[in-house]
Design a protein around this motif. Structure first.
Motif, PDB file in Angstrom:
ATOM      1  N   PRO A 408       0.832  -1.211   0.000  1.00  0.00           N
ATOM      2  CA  PRO A 408       0.000   0.000   0.000  1.00  0.00           C
ATOM      3  C   PRO A 408       0.862   1.254   0.000  1.00  0.00           C
ATOM      4  CG  PRO A 408       0.018  -1.022   2.173  1.00  0.00           C
ATOM      5  CD  PRO A 408       0.703  -1.991   1.249  1.00  0.00           C
ATOM      6  N   ASP A 409       0.274   2.362  -0.449  1.00  0.00           N
ATOM      7  CA  ASP A 409       1.002   3.624  -0.480  1.00  0.00           C
ATOM      8  C   ASP A 409       1.500   3.981   0.920  1.00  0.00           C
ATOM      9  OD1 ASP A 409       0.539   3.860  -3.154  1.00  0.00           O
ATOM     10  OD2 ASP A 409      -1.194   5.194  -2.936  1.00  0.00           O
ATOM     11  N   ALA A 415       2.896  -6.341  -0.481  1.00  0.00           N
ATOM     12  CA  ALA A 415       1.439  -6.308  -0.333  1.00  0.00           C
ATOM     13  C   ALA A 415       0.939  -7.423   0.568  1.00  0.00           C
ATOM     14  CB  ALA A 415       0.779  -6.406  -1.710  1.00  0.00           C
ATOM     15  N   ASP A 416       1.667  -8.530   0.679  1.00  0.00           N
ATOM     16  CA  ASP A 416       1.227  -9.656   1.500  1.00  0.00           C
ATOM     17  C   ASP A 416       1.095  -9.302   2.975  1.00  0.00           C
ATOM     18  OD1 ASP A 416       1.210 -11.155  -0.768  1.00  0.00           O
ATOM     19  OD2 ASP A 416       3.129 -12.151  -0.387  1.00  0.00           O
ATOM     20  N   PHE A 417       1.713  -8.196   3.402  1.00  0.00           N
ATOM     21  CA  PHE A 417       1.669  -7.832   4.807  1.00  0.00           C
ATOM     22  C   PHE A 417       0.376  -7.095   5.168  1.00  0.00           C
ATOM     23  CE2 PHE A 417       5.978  -9.028   4.520  1.00  0.00           C
ATOM     24  CZ  PHE A 417       6.447  -9.249   5.811  1.00  0.00           C
ATOM     25  N   GLY A 418      -0.489  -6.831   4.196  1.00  0.00           N
ATOM     26  CA  GLY A 418      -1.774  -6.219   4.487  1.00  0.00           C
ATOM     27  C   GLY A 418      -1.841  -4.753   4.128  1.00  0.00           C
ATOM     28  N   ALA A 419      -3.062  -4.198   4.317  1.00  0.00           N
ATOM     29  CA  ALA A 419      -3.308  -2.811   3.928  1.00  0.00           C
ATOM     30  C   ALA A 419      -2.634  -1.820   4.858  1.00  0.00           C
ATOM     31  CB  ALA A 419      -4.811  -2.539   3.876  1.00  0.00           C
ATOM     32  N   GLN A 420      -2.490  -2.172   6.143  1.00  0.00           N
ATOM     33  CA  GLN A 420      -1.841  -1.298   7.116  1.00  0.00           C
ATOM     34  C   GLN A 420      -0.824  -2.122   7.912  1.00  0.00           C
ATOM     35  OE1 GLN A 420      -5.198   0.398   9.274  1.00  0.00           O
ATOM     36  NE2 GLN A 420      -5.100   2.238   8.000  1.00  0.00           N
ATOM     37  N   PRO A 445      12.911   6.553  -4.671  1.00  0.00           N
ATOM     38  CA  PRO A 445      12.703   7.622  -3.688  1.00  0.00           C
ATOM     39  C   PRO A 445      11.484   7.442  -2.787  1.00  0.00           C
ATOM     40  CG  PRO A 445      13.429   8.565  -5.755  1.00  0.00           C
ATOM     41  CD  PRO A 445      13.238   7.092  -6.012  1.00  0.00           C
ATOM     42  N   PRO A 446      10.269   7.090  -3.289  1.00  0.00           N
ATOM     43  CA  PRO A 446       9.137   6.916  -2.363  1.00  0.00           C
ATOM     44  C   PRO A 446       9.382   5.790  -1.366  1.00  0.00           C
ATOM     45  CG  PRO A 446       8.376   7.120  -4.634  1.00  0.00           C
ATOM     46  CD  PRO A 446       9.856   6.929  -4.703  1.00  0.00           C
ATOM     47  N   TRP A 447       9.974   4.688  -1.829  1.00  0.00           N
ATOM     48  CA  TRP A 447      10.259   3.556  -0.942  1.00  0.00           C
ATOM     49  C   TRP A 447      11.279   3.957   0.120  1.00  0.00           C
ATOM     50  CZ3 TRP A 447      14.551   0.738   0.422  1.00  0.00           C
ATOM     51  CH2 TRP A 447      14.332  -0.498   1.041  1.00  0.00           C
ATOM     52  N   ALA A 448      12.356   4.631  -0.299  1.00  0.00           N
ATOM     53  CA  ALA A 448      13.383   5.050   0.646  1.00  0.00           C
ATOM     54  C   ALA A 448      12.819   6.032   1.673  1.00  0.00           C
ATOM     55  CB  ALA A 448      14.564   5.674  -0.111  1.00  0.00           C
ATOM     56  N   SER A 449      11.920   6.914   1.252  1.00  0.00           N
ATOM     57  CA  SER A 449      11.297   7.857   2.192  1.00  0.00           C
ATOM     58  C   SER A 449      10.454   7.128   3.218  1.00  0.00           C
ATOM     59  CB  SER A 449      10.442   8.866   1.428  1.00  0.00           C
ATOM     60  OG  SER A 449      11.231   9.650   0.561  1.00  0.00           O
ATOM     61  N   ALA A 450       9.721   6.087   2.779  1.00  0.00           N
ATOM     62  CA  ALA A 450       8.907   5.302   3.707  1.00  0.00           C
ATOM     63  C   ALA A 450       9.783   4.575   4.722  1.00  0.00           C
ATOM     64  CB  ALA A 450       8.048   4.309   2.936  1.00  0.00           C
TER      65      ALA A 450
END
Length: 472
Positions: A408-409, A415-420, A445-450
């Motif tokens: 998820p964003d 994704a297997d870890f769920g929506a939250q 960049p978005p992944w590294a920021s997360a």
């Protein structure tokens, strides 16, 4: 010997035994001195302005607006000169601050100079037309076209405004790198065109020492560009004579390029760094692309790995042995030099594994003191499988695999870890002493920021997180 774990929502690796070593103490370095000089270069024009005008508060509104317009122009010019120096790719500036951090500061300083320039234009126009509102258009025309050197300054200002507009996110998304880079070269022309009117009409530079100060700044900025953006890369290219030795396929759409050269140890390249590469393989060779080292640098060989994501990177798979390479660099500070702790945690996604794989190869650590969390979409996208397994066996690296589709964003987990998904426990299952390690992060960049946000929530200090985003 290390371990390999494949993490799923209901199965996490057992945490290793943790220790609480003390980090290295902070020591002042080049970054502190360079930061002080940057602040001084911006404050200096305020001193010049005060010497000439004093505080404007007791004066009338027209005089105050005019003088504030002059002050804003001085600050805007100083900030633009600072921009030029920041990304002149001066080696000790790059080492002190890092290319990624310099690029971020460049962006913010650029927009600050833009708004100071806008304030200057508005204030000077208001001050001039307020003398006779009935002849507003005539006075504006005289100000920006007729007066000595003002036409050149107007053209230079338009060029710089155009550069600033194309730097906005909505504009950059619509431009190719080559076009964006070419437009940015007009910044230099704009600064050259603006200089004469400052010397002729600016009261702050009527004194001989003030003119010498401004000329010194311009000459130093130009020297930085000529020496470090042009001269040094040309010298290194001619001296080291890098040529393609081999191109091998790592995965669908990903190739590794091994290059040989002369006395590459004198480049002083380190694992975790990157170069700007240009391969002389035909039309379009002038377009530079940033690629990180994917293997520890040797005295006669370098290796990079490239994922196909555009015209330039797609050409990498077609390179022939013997193709000559032009280089700029090495750049980046995501190296072992930044370590403060004996242990490391490395997190990568996709092609971001390349600099971290090189770091694991030649960085000093003992068995169990380095943990790599590797995020990839599918087995077809998994890179360096054999090489990473060899590091697990030979160096004692703990390898944690995170396969799966995009989550998820705002989450860096599959994704297997769920929506939250609860991300912090995944980190703590991988390493129990999370806050007592240097953490290296490399990925989109978005992944590294997360990942960065999760690390900060988990209590990792900012100075212990090392990352580099190879993006323009």
């Amino acid at each position: 010997m290390g371990t390999i774990h494949q993490v799923s929502p209901d199965r996490s690796p057992h945490p290793p035994d943790g220790t609480s070593p003390r980090p290295k103490r902070y020591r002042p370095g080049w970054g502190d001195l360079l930061g002080t000089l940057a602040v001084f270069s911006t404050v200096a024009p305020v001193g010049l302005w005060l010497l000439n005008h004093g505080l404007p508060l007791p004066l009338g509104m027209k005089s105050t607006v005019g003088m504030l317009g002059l002050l804003s122009s001085l600050i805007a010019t100083q900030l633009m000169l600072l921009l030029v120096v920041l990304l002149a790719r001066i080696p000790w500036v790059e080492r002190a601050w890092g290319h990624d951090r310099l690029a971020r500061q460049h962006r913010w300083i650029g927009f600050a100079s833009f708004w100071f320039m806008m304030a200057h234009l508005v204030a000077q126009t208001l001050e001039r037309v307020s003398r006779d509102w009935s002849a507003a258009w005539q006075r504006t025309y005289e100000l920006y076209v007729v007066e000595p050197w003002m036409l050149a300054a107007t053209v230079g200002t338009v060029l710089i405004i155009g550069v600033m507009v194309t730097s906005m996110r909505w504009a950059r998304r619509r431009l190719r790198f080559e076009g964006w880079h070419l437009l940015h070269l007009y910044t230099y022309l704009g600064l050259i065109l603006i200089l004469p009117h400052m010397l002729v009409t600016g009261p702050e530079f009527h004194a001989q020492w003030a003119r010498a100060y401004l000329w010194t700044e311009y000459v130093l900025a130009a020297a930085c560009i000529l020496v470090f953006r042009l001269g040094l890369p040309l010298y290194r290219t001619l001296y080291h004579r890098l040529r393609v030795e081999e191109v091998s396929t790592e995965a669908p759409g990903v190739v590794s390029i091994t290059l040989t050269g002369r006395r590459l140890d004198r480049l002083h390249a380190r694992s975790g760094q990157f170069f700007i590469w240009r391969f002389m393989d035909g039309p379009g060779w002038t377009r530079g692309h940033p690629y990180a080292l994917s293997a520890a640098p040797q005295h006669d060989r370098l290796r990079i790995s490239v994922r196909e994501s555009g015209d330039g990177s797609a050409r990498a798979a077609t390179l022939r042995p013997g193709t000559r390479a032009l280089i700029e660099g090495p750049y980046g500070t995501m190296t072992a030099r930044r370590r403060r702790w004996p242990k490391m945690l490395l997190l990568s996604a996709g092609i971001g594994i390349t600099p971290l794989r090189a770091l694991l190869e030649d960085t000093r650590y003992g068995p169990g003191e380095a943990t790599l969390i590797y995020r990839f979409s599918s087995e077809d996208d998994r890179l360096f499988t054999t090489e990473l397994e060899e590091l697990v066996t030979r160096r004692g690296v703990d390898l944690v695999l995170l396969p799966g589709g995009r989550g998820p964003d705002g989450s860096w987990l599959p994704a297997d870890f769920g929506a939250q998904p609860d991300e912090i426990p995944v980190l703590r299952h991988a390493v129990s002493d999370l806050t007592c390690r240097d953490v290296y992060v490399c990925g989109p960049p978005p992944w590294a920021s997360a990942v960065h946000a999760t690390l900060r929530r988990a209590g990792v200090r900012e100075e212990d997180i090392h990352t580099e985003v190879f993006a323009w």
